[in-house]
Design a protein around this motif. Structure first.
Motif, mmCIF file in Angstrom:
data_model
loop_
_atom_site.group_PDB
_atom_site.id
_atom_site.type_symbol
_atom_site.label_atom_id
_atom_site.label_comp_id
_atom_site.label_asym_id
_atom_site.label_seq_id
_atom_site.Cartn_x
_atom_site.Cartn_y
_atom_site.Cartn_z
ATOM 1 N N THR A 129 5.805 -8.290 -15.112
ATOM 2 C CA THR A 129 4.247 -7.650 -15.249
ATOM 3 C C THR A 129 3.259 -8.759 -14.998
ATOM 4 O O THR A 129 3.262 -10.046 -15.197
ATOM 5 N N PRO A 130 2.526 -8.373 -13.944
ATOM 6 C CA PRO A 130 1.633 -9.686 -13.420
ATOM 7 C C PRO A 130 0.509 -10.108 -14.543
ATOM 8 O O PRO A 130 0.119 -9.249 -15.394
ATOM 9 N N MET A 131 0.175 -11.234 -14.484
ATOM 10 C CA MET A 131 -0.597 -12.048 -15.532
ATOM 11 C C MET A 131 -2.039 -11.892 -15.026
ATOM 12 O O MET A 131 -2.011 -12.025 -13.592
ATOM 13 N N ALA A 132 -2.880 -12.105 -15.825
ATOM 14 C CA ALA A 132 -4.523 -12.145 -15.441
ATOM 15 C C ALA A 132 -4.805 -13.738 -15.800
ATOM 16 O O ALA A 132 -4.811 -14.184 -16.915
ATOM 17 N N LEU A 133 -5.606 -14.380 -14.841
ATOM 18 C CA LEU A 133 -6.155 -15.494 -14.990
ATOM 19 C C LEU A 133 -7.655 -15.228 -15.030
ATOM 20 O O LEU A 133 -8.200 -15.132 -13.868
ATOM 21 N N ASP A 145 -10.706 -13.169 -14.591
ATOM 22 C CA ASP A 145 -10.772 -11.944 -14.276
ATOM 23 C C ASP A 145 -10.135 -11.714 -12.991
ATOM 24 O O ASP A 145 -10.247 -10.637 -12.294
ATOM 25 N N ARG A 146 -9.105 -12.185 -12.580
ATOM 26 C CA ARG A 146 -8.273 -12.126 -11.449
ATOM 27 C C ARG A 146 -6.720 -12.072 -11.777
ATOM 28 O O ARG A 146 -6.310 -12.465 -12.749
ATOM 29 N N ILE A 147 -6.238 -10.948 -11.159
ATOM 30 C CA ILE A 147 -4.811 -10.707 -11.379
ATOM 31 C C ILE A 147 -3.903 -11.691 -10.287
ATOM 32 O O ILE A 147 -4.259 -11.747 -9.241
ATOM 33 N N GLY A 187 -9.463 -7.802 -6.483
ATOM 34 C CA GLY A 187 -9.133 -8.328 -7.792
ATOM 35 C C GLY A 187 -8.407 -9.060 -8.026
ATOM 36 O O GLY A 187 -7.796 -9.422 -9.022
ATOM 37 N N VAL A 188 -7.282 -9.078 -7.003
ATOM 38 C CA VAL A 188 -5.925 -9.879 -6.971
ATOM 39 C C VAL A 188 -6.409 -11.192 -6.196
ATOM 40 O O VAL A 188 -7.000 -11.283 -5.404
ATOM 41 N N ASP A 189 -5.841 -12.237 -6.968
ATOM 42 C CA ASP A 189 -5.963 -13.531 -6.465
ATOM 43 C C ASP A 189 -4.812 -13.816 -5.301
ATOM 44 O O ASP A 189 -3.998 -14.414 -5.379
#
Length: 244
Positions: A112-116, A118-120, A160-162
């Motif tokens: 499961t990706p983590m959020a940092l 407001d960026r996934i 929205g993805v880093d």
């Protein structure tokens, strides 16, 4: 006459107060306004559309598409991404096949990706940064979404993805020429597209439609991959043309 008729009909509904309907004096056709469905008439650069904004840090967007499913499109996208990474490039792989996200299985990763903020934060495997709906909706539960929700998730995956700094962001598109393809093409500057097909007449017919779509929206077709061209018999090494 439309506002007057509409207002008259609404006033006849019990409980509604008198209303006033207003419309602009001139209403443009959706195609003229740069909106609406794609039926071979719309260009991504028509006046009235929002400008295509680049993805920060991403140099090239490569879309891998096909006219129909089951031709090995995801296999080509995965191998292309891993191959580019093996050549020393910084690569990301975005699984835009929302209804059938197979990238996690093919890349051998299921987290499961983590959020940092407001960026996934994308997951990483074989030197490739990966984002897929399969990470967010694992298991056999299907997604029953319409166009606006598909547009929203594609924009979230793009912006929205880093992704960081990438030489290539390979995008695995779903089959066909529908909402996901148009959402991507109309909102981001796609460098080029790769179309995947098998030698079968049915697949080739649909591949031509995909090529025509990319041409009409001014996305260069970098090439066509003929997948499953033939089968080599494991016993006699004879070449068998499965699709004639």
């Amino acid at each position: 006459q439309f506002p007057a008729n509409c207002a008259g009909n609404l006033v006849s509904v019990p409980g509604l107060r008198p209303i006033a309907a207003k419309l602009p004096q001139t209403v443009k056709h959706p195609r003229e306004a740069g909106r609406g469905c794609y039926h071979g008439h719309m260009s991504p650069n028509q006046p009235g559309q929002l400008p295509k904004l680049p993805i920060p840090g991403v140099k090239n967007l490569i879309a891998v598409g096909s006219g129909k499913g089951g031709v090995g499109k995801t296999t080509v996208a995965v191998n292309l991404a891993v191959g580019l990474a093996a050549l020393g490039h910084k690569v990301g792989l975005m699984d835009a096949d929302v209804y059938g996200p197979n990238v996690p299985l093919m890349m051998g990763i299921n987290e499961t990706p983590m959020a940092l903020g407001d960026r996934i934060q994308p997951l990483e495997q074989y030197g490739v940064k990966i984002m897929s709906m399969g990470f967010l909706s694992p298991g056999d539960k299907p997604l029953v979404w319409r166009g606006p929700m598909l547009h929203s998730v594609i924009q979230q995956f793009l912006r929205g993805v880093d992704w960081g700094t990438l030489d290539y962001l390979v995008i695995d598109l779903p089959p066909g020429t529908g909402d996901v393809q148009l959402s991507l093409i109309q909102s981001a500057p796609v460098t080029g597209a790769i179309v995947v097909t098998t030698p079968s007449d049915v697949s080739l017919e649909d591949a031509r439609k995909a090529i025509t779509m990319f041409q009409q929206v001014k996305v260069p077709v970098l090439g066509v991959v003929e997948n499953m061209s033939y089968l080599t018999c494991p016993h006699c090494a004879e070449r068998i043309d499965v699709f004639s």
